[in-house]
Design an enzyme around this catalytic site. Structure first.
Site, mmCIF file in Angstrom:
data_model
loop_
_atom_site.group_PDB
_atom_site.id
_atom_site.type_symbol
_atom_site.label_atom_id
_atom_site.label_comp_id
_atom_site.label_asym_id
_atom_site.label_seq_id
_atom_site.Cartn_x
_atom_site.Cartn_y
_atom_site.Cartn_z
ATOM 1 N N GLU A 51 -0.854 5.226 -1.959
ATOM 2 C CA GLU A 51 -2.306 5.193 -1.909
ATOM 3 C C GLU A 51 -2.671 4.203 -0.800
ATOM 4 O O GLU A 51 -2.173 3.075 -0.794
ATOM 5 C CB GLU A 51 -2.871 4.719 -3.254
ATOM 6 N N ARG B 21 10.849 0.678 -11.219
ATOM 7 C CA ARG B 21 10.302 0.028 -10.034
ATOM 8 C C ARG B 21 11.043 -1.274 -9.749
ATOM 9 O O ARG B 21 11.699 -1.837 -10.637
ATOM 10 C CB ARG B 21 8.802 -0.190 -10.143
ATOM 11 N N LYS C 131 -0.405 -4.891 -5.759
ATOM 12 C CA LYS C 131 -1.297 -4.941 -4.597
ATOM 13 C C LYS C 131 -2.522 -5.800 -4.883
ATOM 14 O O LYS C 131 -3.042 -6.449 -3.986
ATOM 15 C CB LYS C 131 -1.747 -3.526 -4.242
HETATM 16 P P1 ATP Z 1 -1.177 0.368 -7.135
HETATM 17 O O1 ATP Z 1 -0.950 -1.113 -7.326
HETATM 18 O O2 ATP Z 1 -2.314 0.700 -6.234
HETATM 19 O O3 ATP Z 1 -1.034 1.254 -8.350
HETATM 20 P P2 ATP Z 1 1.420 1.315 -6.438
HETATM 21 O O4 ATP Z 1 2.313 0.131 -6.486
HETATM 22 O O5 ATP Z 1 1.518 2.370 -7.470
HETATM 23 O O6 ATP Z 1 0.006 0.776 -6.223
HETATM 24 P P3 ATP Z 1 1.347 3.362 -4.435
HETATM 25 O O7 ATP Z 1 0.767 3.231 -3.090
HETATM 26 O O8 ATP Z 1 0.693 4.280 -5.385
HETATM 27 O O9 ATP Z 1 1.494 1.934 -5.007
HETATM 28 O O10 ATP Z 1 2.894 3.666 -4.335
HETATM 29 C C1 ATP Z 1 3.482 4.637 -3.545
HETATM 30 C C2 ATP Z 1 4.845 4.941 -4.091
HETATM 31 O O11 ATP Z 1 5.644 3.783 -4.113
HETATM 32 C C3 ATP Z 1 4.754 5.448 -5.517
HETATM 33 O O12 ATP Z 1 5.600 6.551 -5.658
HETATM 34 C C4 ATP Z 1 5.214 4.289 -6.341
HETATM 35 O O13 ATP Z 1 5.794 4.719 -7.521
HETATM 36 C C5 ATP Z 1 6.190 3.591 -5.392
HETATM 37 N N1 ATP Z 1 6.259 2.160 -5.704
HETATM 38 C C6 ATP Z 1 5.241 1.276 -5.750
HETATM 39 N N2 ATP Z 1 5.667 0.066 -6.128
HETATM 40 C C7 ATP Z 1 6.999 0.159 -6.319
HETATM 41 C C8 ATP Z 1 8.022 -0.746 -6.730
HETATM 42 N N3 ATP Z 1 7.758 -2.026 -7.009
HETATM 43 N N4 ATP Z 1 9.289 -0.283 -6.802
HETATM 44 C C9 ATP Z 1 9.566 1.000 -6.510
HETATM 45 N N5 ATP Z 1 8.664 1.901 -6.130
HETATM 46 C C10 ATP Z 1 7.379 1.505 -6.034
HETATM 47 MG MG MG Z 2 -0.160 4.030 -7.486
#
Ligand code: ATP
Ligand code: MG
Length: 561
Positions: free
Chosen positions: A38, A262, A272
């Site tokens: 996102e 994650r 974020k």
């Molecule tokens: P938000 O805090 O806005 O929910 P998010 O961490 O889910 O953000 P996105 O931009 O939606 O961030 O993430 C893009 C991709 O990266 C998604 O598939 C998410 O699952 C993956 N991702 C985000 N954070 C992690 C993490 N700490 N470890 C592994 N994958 C991650």
């Molecule tokens: Mg997300």
């Protein structure tokens, strides 16, 4: 340093699933993944794990990986993030096959929503967001049905069309899927698909005033792109039944969602929202502050794509959440730079040394090895003269046992140069040592004594007359606790911020071969660590960041303290 290309990752449980699908001929052997950020912030090391997994999987199976912006929430999204994300993915060494935006699918999603309304599988609901959440029930109590649930298809179509046309204010109505208010899975209790939001979208502008929720956009976007394996983090496991329900009701291409754990890291935060707070409240200097776990922070700090990819490979892919020690990330960088970064001498806390028996005005060029791990890196000349700088910490007036460096009457080796012996420590009126008087042994040139005499310590130095000055920024963990979120009662997470995460050395002395370094160059300062030329650096005012020390000093310091 020349970049190395990514290599396919080792097998993990996701690859087992893919192997099974390939064996059964499910997609004719086709593998298509996507990385779906996102655009509401900068990418961080957690995203790097997802990037390596998605792009690496495509690489392994000769498949494809898309970059898709999951841009369904215009209020928090920005073109700045859209651009930085592309830059960061490329910097990590990956190139997407297709570049897509969920917002490009808004028209198709709308048509599909109309299709569900016509099937009696979605309805317009006039409850407020608050009422919807109140009537959703709990884990142990079923939800209650909305009084609008049984509207006629005609009325729903009319209202939904008018929602889209902008007739109603924000929040006045939603479109909800009609599933089961008594389901054990709360996500299936008539989830909201669309909300009204009069906002300008960074990619599609003012075209829409209804915006889809994550669950309605994500699986359908996957389906449109014919994603075979939709890899996401564990918190979406509970959304999977809804993901599958939408796909099934529409009868469209069915990707398979697979969840993994994650990445969490010690001594930092990764959400974020928190990272944004650090930036906004100026606890750090922007998203690219070298203390940030963002890709740009790590890059500026001195991390290489190779080190980040090696780290992601090493931590593996699992289905249970865990927290990885920061030292794993640091070790990956040490290993990479140990092989590839040239060595130089730099003195961070200079103490002047005068060699009383060295000829005035003489300069020698001593041969120094650029990288003992890489013969091809060759050698360079380091100028040597009568007045030198050594590290203040390399002299002690009353050295304890096991201190093998310089002290009164002691002899040490100057790296690549001579043995020197300390004759006298000169002090100022306050008793502080201002310089050392030493003698050198001309017979030990190159660092060995012909008479076979040994010294226990070898220290680094620079010639005072030839030294160049630089600013050096020494970084430490951003938080003092491994679990950055673990705070005393009544305090918030910021209480754990490390007040000493940045220390600035304003007048370090460097050997002159460093004068032509460029922003982003990485070197090892012998005995001190790996350093990277910061973007603030100018030819006449060099600035270095300490990327990582040579060993994990933090653990040791903690034990001492
Ligand atoms: P938000 O805090 O806005 O929910 P998010 O961490 O889910 O953000 P996105 O931009 O939606 O961030 O993430 C893009 C991709 O990266 C998604 O598939 C998410 O699952 C993956 N991702 C985000 N954070 C992690 C993490 N700490 N470890 C592994 N994958 C991650
Ligand atoms: Mg997300």
């Amino acid at each position: 340093m020349t970049p190395n290309a990514p290599t396919p990752p080792a097998a993990n449980f996701i690859h087992q699933i893919i192997d099974e699908d390939n064996a059964s001929g499910k997609h004719g052997g086709r593998v298509q993944t996507r990385f779906p950020p996102e655009p509401n912030g900068y990418l961080h090391i957690g995203h790097a794990k997802s990037i390596c997994l998605n792009f690496g999987t495509a690489l392994k199976y000769g498949g494809k990986c898309n970059l898709r912006f999951d841009d369904t929430n215009p209020v928090k999204e920005d073109i700045e993030y859209i651009e930085s994300i592309q830059e960061d993915v490329r910097w990590l060494g990956f190139q997407w096959d297709g570049l897509y935006y969920a917002s490009d699918y808004f028209e198709q999603l709308y048509e599909w929503a109309v299709q569900l309304v016509k099937k009696g599988k979605a309805y317009v609901c006039d409850l407020s967001a608050e009422e919807v959440s109140k009537t959703r029930g709990t884990l142990t109590k079923p939800g209650t049905e909305s009084p609008y649930r049984n509207r006629s298809v005609e009325e729903n179509l009319d209202l939904f069309q008018r929602m889209k046309a902008g007739e109603f204010p924000d929040g006045a109505r939603t479109l909800r899927a009609k599933i089961d208010m008594a389901s054990n899975n709360i996500n299936l209790r008539d989830p909201v698909m669309y909300r009204i939001l009069h906002a300008t979208h960074p990619h599609v502008g003012d075209k829409w005033c209804i915006y889809t929720m994550y669950d309605w956009a994500h699986g359908q976007s996957d389906s449109i792109e014919k994603i075979t394996h939709s890899i996401c983090t564990l918190e979406f496991e509970i959304h999977r039944p809804l993901y599958d329900w939408f796909i099934q009701e529409l009868g469209i291409f069915a990707p398979r969602q697979i969840e993994f754990a994650r990445l969490n890291l010690t001594y930092t935060v990764m959400s974020k929202r928190r990272l944004l707070e650090l930036v906004k409240n100026q606890y750090v200097h922007g998203w690219s502050d070298p203390r940030m776990p963002t890709i740009r922070g790590l890059r500026r700090r001195g991390y290489t794509p190779e080190a980040i990819r090696a780290f992601c490979e090493r931590i593996g892919v699992a289905r249970n959440d865990s927290t990885i020690e920061m030292v794993w990330l640091e070790d990956a960088l040490r290993e990479d730079l140990n092989k590839r970064a040239e060595r130089r001498m730099a003195v961070l806390k200079p103490l002047k040394v005068v060699l009383t028996n060295y000829p005035d005005g003489q300069t020698e060029e001593l041969e120094a090895i650029n990288n003992p791990e890489d013969e091809k890196a060759g050698t360079r000349k380091a100028p040597f003269s009568k007045v030198l700088y050594i590290e203040r910490d390399d002299f002690m007036e009353n050295p304890p046992k096991k201190y093998f460096r310089l002290g009164p009457g002691r002899e040490v080796r100057l790296r690549y140069a001579y043995f020197i012996k300390c004759v006298e420590a000169i002090k100022d009126a306050s008793g502080e040592i201002t310089e050392l008087h030493c003698t050198y042994d001309p017979a030990t040139r190159g660092g060995n004594a012909p008479d076979g005499r040994k010294v226990q310590g070898t220290i680094h130095w620079v010639s005072a007359a030839h030294a160049i000055s630089a600013e050096v920024r020494l970084y430490d963990h951003l938080f003092v606790k491994p679990d950055a979120d673990d705070v005393p009662e009544g305090q918030d997470w910021r209480a754990n911020l490390n007040p000493n995460s940045l220390q600035v050395v304003t007048d370090a002395k460097l050997e002159p071969s460093l004068k032509d370094v460029k922003i982003g160059d990485k070197v090892q300062f012998e005995r001190l660590g790996y350093f990277c030329v910061d973007e603030d650096s100018k030819p006449e005012a060099l600035v270095f960041n300490r990327a990582v020390t040579l060993k994990d000093t933090w653990a040791k310091e903690q034990k001492k303290g």
